[in-house]
Design a protein around this motif. Structure first.
Motif, PDB file in Angstrom:
ATOM      1  N   VAL A 169       0.842  -1.191   0.000  1.00 20.02           N
ATOM      2  CA  VAL A 169       0.000   0.000   0.000  1.00 20.02           C
ATOM      3  C   VAL A 169       0.879   1.245   0.000  1.00 20.02           C
ATOM      4  N   GLN A 170       0.399   2.308  -0.588  1.00 19.18           N
ATOM      5  CA  GLN A 170       1.148   3.560  -0.627  1.00 19.18           C
ATOM      6  C   GLN A 170       1.052   4.282   0.717  1.00 19.18           C
ATOM      7  N   PRO A 171       2.040   5.112   1.016  1.00 20.78           N
ATOM      8  CA  PRO A 171       1.965   5.909   2.250  1.00 20.78           C
ATOM      9  C   PRO A 171       0.666   6.705   2.302  1.00 20.78           C
ATOM     10  N   GLY A 172       0.066   6.721   3.477  1.00 23.18           N
ATOM     11  CA  GLY A 172      -1.210   7.394   3.651  1.00 23.18           C
ATOM     12  C   GLY A 172      -2.412   6.496   3.412  1.00 23.18           C
ATOM     13  N   GLY A 173      -2.178   5.316   2.893  1.00 18.03           N
ATOM     14  CA  GLY A 173      -3.255   4.387   2.610  1.00 18.03           C
ATOM     15  C   GLY A 173      -3.730   3.628   3.823  1.00 18.03           C
ATOM     16  N   SER A 174      -4.650   2.686   3.572  1.00 18.70           N
ATOM     17  CA  SER A 174      -5.259   1.915   4.658  1.00 18.70           C
ATOM     18  C   SER A 174      -5.290   0.431   4.308  1.00 18.70           C
ATOM     19  N   LEU A 175      -5.307  -0.357   5.345  1.00 15.52           N
ATOM     20  CA  LEU A 175      -5.486  -1.796   5.218  1.00 15.52           C
ATOM     21  C   LEU A 175      -6.337  -2.276   6.390  1.00 15.52           C
ATOM     22  N   ASP A 205     -14.686  -9.727  17.026  1.00 16.63           N
ATOM     23  CA  ASP A 205     -16.004 -10.341  16.904  1.00 16.63           C
ATOM     24  C   ASP A 205     -15.930 -11.614  17.731  1.00 16.63           C
ATOM     25  N   ASN A 206     -16.350 -11.526  18.974  1.00 14.75           N
ATOM     26  CA  ASN A 206     -16.177 -12.651  19.888  1.00 14.75           C
ATOM     27  C   ASN A 206     -16.972 -13.878  19.455  1.00 14.75           C
ATOM     28  N   ALA A 207     -18.101 -13.663  18.819  1.00 15.13           N
ATOM     29  CA  ALA A 207     -18.924 -14.789  18.372  1.00 15.13           C
ATOM     30  C   ALA A 207     -18.210 -15.603  17.300  1.00 15.13           C
ATOM     31  N   LYS A 208     -17.330 -14.945  16.557  1.00  9.71           N
ATOM     32  CA  LYS A 208     -16.612 -15.615  15.465  1.00  9.71           C
ATOM     33  C   LYS A 208     -15.133 -15.829  15.783  1.00  9.71           C
ATOM     34  N   ASN A 209     -14.741 -15.539  17.022  1.00 10.70           N
ATOM     35  CA  ASN A 209     -13.337 -15.721  17.437  1.00 10.70           C
ATOM     36  C   ASN A 209     -12.390 -15.030  16.457  1.00 10.70           C
ATOM     37  N   THR A 210     -12.728 -13.827  16.098  1.00  8.11           N
ATOM     38  CA  THR A 210     -11.980 -13.087  15.091  1.00  8.11           C
ATOM     39  C   THR A 210     -11.564 -11.729  15.635  1.00  8.11           C
ATOM     40  N   VAL A 211     -10.362 -11.321  15.251  1.00 12.87           N
ATOM     41  CA  VAL A 211      -9.866  -9.998  15.613  1.00 12.87           C
ATOM     42  C   VAL A 211      -9.458  -9.270  14.338  1.00 12.87           C
ATOM     43  N   PHE A 212      -9.704  -7.970  14.342  1.00 11.07           N
ATOM     44  CA  PHE A 212      -9.400  -7.141  13.179  1.00 11.07           C
ATOM     45  C   PHE A 212      -8.430  -6.035  13.582  1.00 11.07           C
ATOM     46  N   LEU A 213      -7.687  -5.577  12.606  1.00  3.26           N
ATOM     47  CA  LEU A 213      -6.832  -4.410  12.811  1.00  3.26           C
ATOM     48  C   LEU A 213      -7.023  -3.477  11.632  1.00  3.26           C
ATOM     49  N   GLN A 214      -7.685  -2.369  11.877  1.00  2.00           N
ATOM     50  CA  GLN A 214      -7.840  -1.337  10.859  1.00  2.00           C
ATOM     51  C   GLN A 214      -6.628  -0.425  10.931  1.00  2.00           C
ATOM     52  N   ILE A 215      -5.920  -0.328   9.816  1.00  3.13           N
ATOM     53  CA  ILE A 215      -4.683   0.451   9.784  1.00  3.13           C
ATOM     54  C   ILE A 215      -4.878   1.608   8.825  1.00  3.13           C
ATOM     55  N   GLN A 234       0.503 -17.263  11.355  1.00  2.00           N
ATOM     56  CA  GLN A 234       1.691 -17.428  10.512  1.00  2.00           C
ATOM     57  C   GLN A 234       2.249 -16.093  10.043  1.00  2.00           C
ATOM     58  N   GLY A 235       1.493 -15.034  10.227  1.00  4.29           N
ATOM     59  CA  GLY A 235       1.962 -13.702   9.834  1.00  4.29           C
ATOM     60  C   GLY A 235       1.472 -13.288   8.463  1.00  4.29           C
ATOM     61  N   THR A 236       1.276 -11.992   8.308  1.00  3.20           N
ATOM     62  CA  THR A 236       0.893 -11.429   7.016  1.00  3.20           C
ATOM     63  C   THR A 236       1.743 -10.185   6.769  1.00  3.20           C
ATOM     64  N   GLN A 237       2.277 -10.084   5.575  1.00  4.42           N
ATOM     65  CA  GLN A 237       3.208  -8.996   5.244  1.00  4.42           C
ATOM     66  C   GLN A 237       2.445  -7.714   4.917  1.00  4.42           C
ATOM     67  N   VAL A 238       2.868  -6.633   5.532  1.00  8.56           N
ATOM     68  CA  VAL A 238       2.376  -5.295   5.188  1.00  8.56           C
ATOM     69  C   VAL A 238       3.571  -4.485   4.713  1.00  8.56           C
ATOM     70  N   THR A 239       3.485  -3.989   3.499  1.00  6.76           N
ATOM     71  CA  THR A 239       4.563  -3.176   2.925  1.00  6.76           C
ATOM     72  C   THR A 239       3.999  -1.825   2.529  1.00  6.76           C
ATOM     73  N   VAL A 240       4.613  -0.779   3.034  1.00  9.52           N
ATOM     74  CA  VAL A 240       4.174   0.583   2.742  1.00  9.52           C
ATOM     75  C   VAL A 240       5.261   1.246   1.916  1.00  9.52           C
ATOM     76  N   SER A 241       4.944   1.507   0.665  1.00 10.42           N
ATOM     77  CA  SER A 241       5.948   2.054  -0.241  1.00 10.42           C
ATOM     78  C   SER A 241       5.258   2.749  -1.408  1.00 10.42           C
TER      79      SER A 241
END
Length: 121
Positions: free
Chosen positions: A12-18, A72-82, A113-120
């Motif tokens: 994602v470009q600088p200033g963007g979101s994921l 979302d506790n019902a779905k055992n899921t966590v989110f990260l808005q960046i 296992q990890g997920t790559q975030v690249t800001v460039s």
């Protein structure tokens, strides 16, 4: 066995979101906390944000105001808005869960296992 599966990383470009997602599956009785950590090349893995089952959240100073963790506790899921991504946010982002698989068993810690975030640009 418990598995944590992350998704949502990318370039994602600088200033963007994921929006990162992490779903926990398997034998789970209760999850106490779910969080996100990140590890940049040549650096130690560090806490980014954490959310308890009761809704409390905590953030690293470097991401406050830009990152939002939710569950979302019902779905055992966590989110990260960046939002407002910076090049220094480039890292592998790991999901973490502190949980009990069955009543009577001790708490255990699991990693995705990890997920790559690249800001460039």
């Amino acid at each position: 066995q418990v598995q944590l599966v992350e998704s949502g990383g990318g370039l994602v470009q600088p200033g963007g979101s994921l929006r990162l997602s992490c779903a926990a599956s398997g034998s789970i009785f209760t999850i106490y906390a779910m969080g996100w950590y990140r590890q940049a090349p040549g650096k130690q893995r560090k806490l980014v944000a954490i959310a308890t089952g009761g809704g409390r959240t905590n953030y690293a100073d470097s991401v406050k105001g830009r990152f939002t963790i939710s569950r979302d506790n019902a779905k055992n899921t966590v989110f990260l808005q960046i939002d407002s991504l910076k090049p220094e946010d480039t890292a592998v982002y790991y999901c973490n869960a502190d949980l009990i698989e069955k009543l009577g068993l001790p708490r255990r810690n699991y990693w995705g296992q990890g997920t790559q975030v690249t800001v460039s640009s």
